[in-house]
Design an enzyme around this catalytic site. Structure first.
Site, PDB file in Angstrom:
ATOM      1  CB  SER A  68      -4.416   1.178  11.404  1.00 13.31           C
ATOM      2  OG  SER A  68      -3.590   0.965  10.289  1.00 13.31           O
ATOM      3  CG  ASP A  94      -7.718   4.740   4.616  1.00 18.37           C
ATOM      4  OD1 ASP A  94      -6.526   4.874   4.306  1.00 18.37           O
ATOM      5  OD2 ASP A  94      -8.099   4.047   5.579  1.00 18.37           O
ATOM      6  CG  HIS A 153      -5.128   4.987   7.524  1.00 18.89           C
ATOM      7  ND1 HIS A 153      -5.924   3.863   7.382  1.00 18.89           N
ATOM      8  CD2 HIS A 153      -4.139   4.635   8.402  1.00 18.89           C
ATOM      9  CE1 HIS A 153      -5.444   2.882   8.118  1.00 18.89           C
ATOM     10  NE2 HIS A 153      -4.372   3.327   8.754  1.00 18.89           N
TER      11      HIS A 153
END
Length: 337
Positions: free
Chosen positions: A148, A278, A306
């Site tokens: 991320s 995601d 995610h």
């Protein structure tokens, strides 16, 4: 029954009752303390040791296991509002003789938080480089892993400090434009239009908002007790002002597409892992990276959102190990040729 035997059972029962009652009390009254204990326990169980490193007046907090050896060390960069312990679920499935380093990103957990610090993606990459030099991790090129926000930083790091790393794993990295808006991006747009941008979905302040965030980040539906949701919120609330400032910094034009702007400079062998479902960062970003980075290895995980590190830790650990083994084999073949 013999009185001594009876007394023994009473004492044993009382001894067992104390930790059980303490656990129940923590669960009901201080769930945040229970969560901290949970991470402390798993760090010890997995052999991860916490250390601090100082660069001038700046302090980095990190955990590590193992020592540098013939295989590359692995440095792991966590995502937005997380901390070094988020990697424990993957550490569990990695060999104990690998040298692993998990650092708290700038401003997070035990690493220095300063109002004067540069929290842009480029600024964070510079800080991580200071950390790397501080612990002399770059004596030999290491494998860099980021997820991320940490994936955005890892990609920029690989582009700006190519001599430091031998290979790279990006897990659902931020910093890429997308032709398809994710659920999270749509939510942000709706909040901007209603002028309620202070209510960022990734910064919960109530148990209900925490539950919504977990649903947003995970394809797998975890049944989390109300007390644990409250504990997770209690742990985060003191940091929410910082998280808001950080989010606005990394969502600013200076950082929003940092990885995209730097991906053509990434020369290290790269692995991209992304959850197909995601809802935070659209999976189409994987193809963007695969088309821009030479010999990029792309893996799309089915039935995964995610939070790849939490949802598919064993699979992610195996993919990283297989990637490193492949690179080692290719390197040996080159030497023999």
């Amino acid at each position: 029954m013999d009185l001594d035997v009876l007394n023994m059972f009473v004492i044993a029962g009382g001894t067992l009752a104390i930790p059980i009652l303490a656990f129940v009390a923590s669960f009901l009254l201080w769930p945040s303390a229970l969560i901290r204990f949970y991470y402390w326990y798993w760090r010890r169980a997995l052999g991860m040791q916490v250390r601090y490193a100082n660069y001038d007046d700046y302090q980095f907090c990190y955990s590590y296991r193992g020592r540098p050896g013939y295989r590359p060390s692995i440095l792991m960069l966590h995502g937005f509002s997380a901390h070094k312990d988020m990697w424990l679920s993957i550490v569990k499935f990695l060999p104990k003789n690998l040298h692993l380093v998990c650092v708290d990103m700038p401003g997070h957990e035990g690493t220095t938080r300063s109002a004067l610090d540069d929290y842009s993606i480029s600024g964070q990459a510079k800080r991580i480089h200071q950390f790397v030099e501080c612990i002399k991790l770059n004596r030999r090129p290491f494998h860099l892993v980021g997820t991320s926000m940490g994936g955005n930083v890892a990609g920029v790091y690989a582009a700006q400090y190519p001599e430091d790393i031998c290979s790279l794993t990006l897990i659902c990295p931020a910093g890429l434009p997308s032709t398809t808006d994710s659920k999270f991006i749509k939510q942000l747009r709706e909040l901007q239009e209603s002028k309620r941008i202070d209510r960022i979905p990734l910064i919960p302040s109530t148990p209900e908002e925490m539950a919504d965030m977990l649903k947003l980040c995970s394809y797998v539906r975890f049944k989390v007790p109300q007390q644990i949701l409250q504990g997770l919120v209690d742990v985060r609330i003191p940091h929410n002002d910082f998280y808001r400032k950080l989010f606005l910094e990394i969502a600013d034009e200076k950082s929003r597409h940092s990885l995209h702007e730097n991906m053509s400079k990434i020369k290290a062998p790269t692995q991209v892992i992304w959850g197909k479902q995601d809802q935070v960062l659209d999976v189409s970003g994987a193809s963007v990276l695969a088309n821009a980075i030479p010999n990029c290895h792309m893996y799309i995980l089915e039935n995964c959102g995610h939070s790849v590190v939490v949802e598919r830790p064993r699979k992610t650990a195996n993919l990283i190990l297989e990637f490193l083994a492949l690179l080692h084999s290719m390197d040996n073949n080159k030497k023999q040729a």
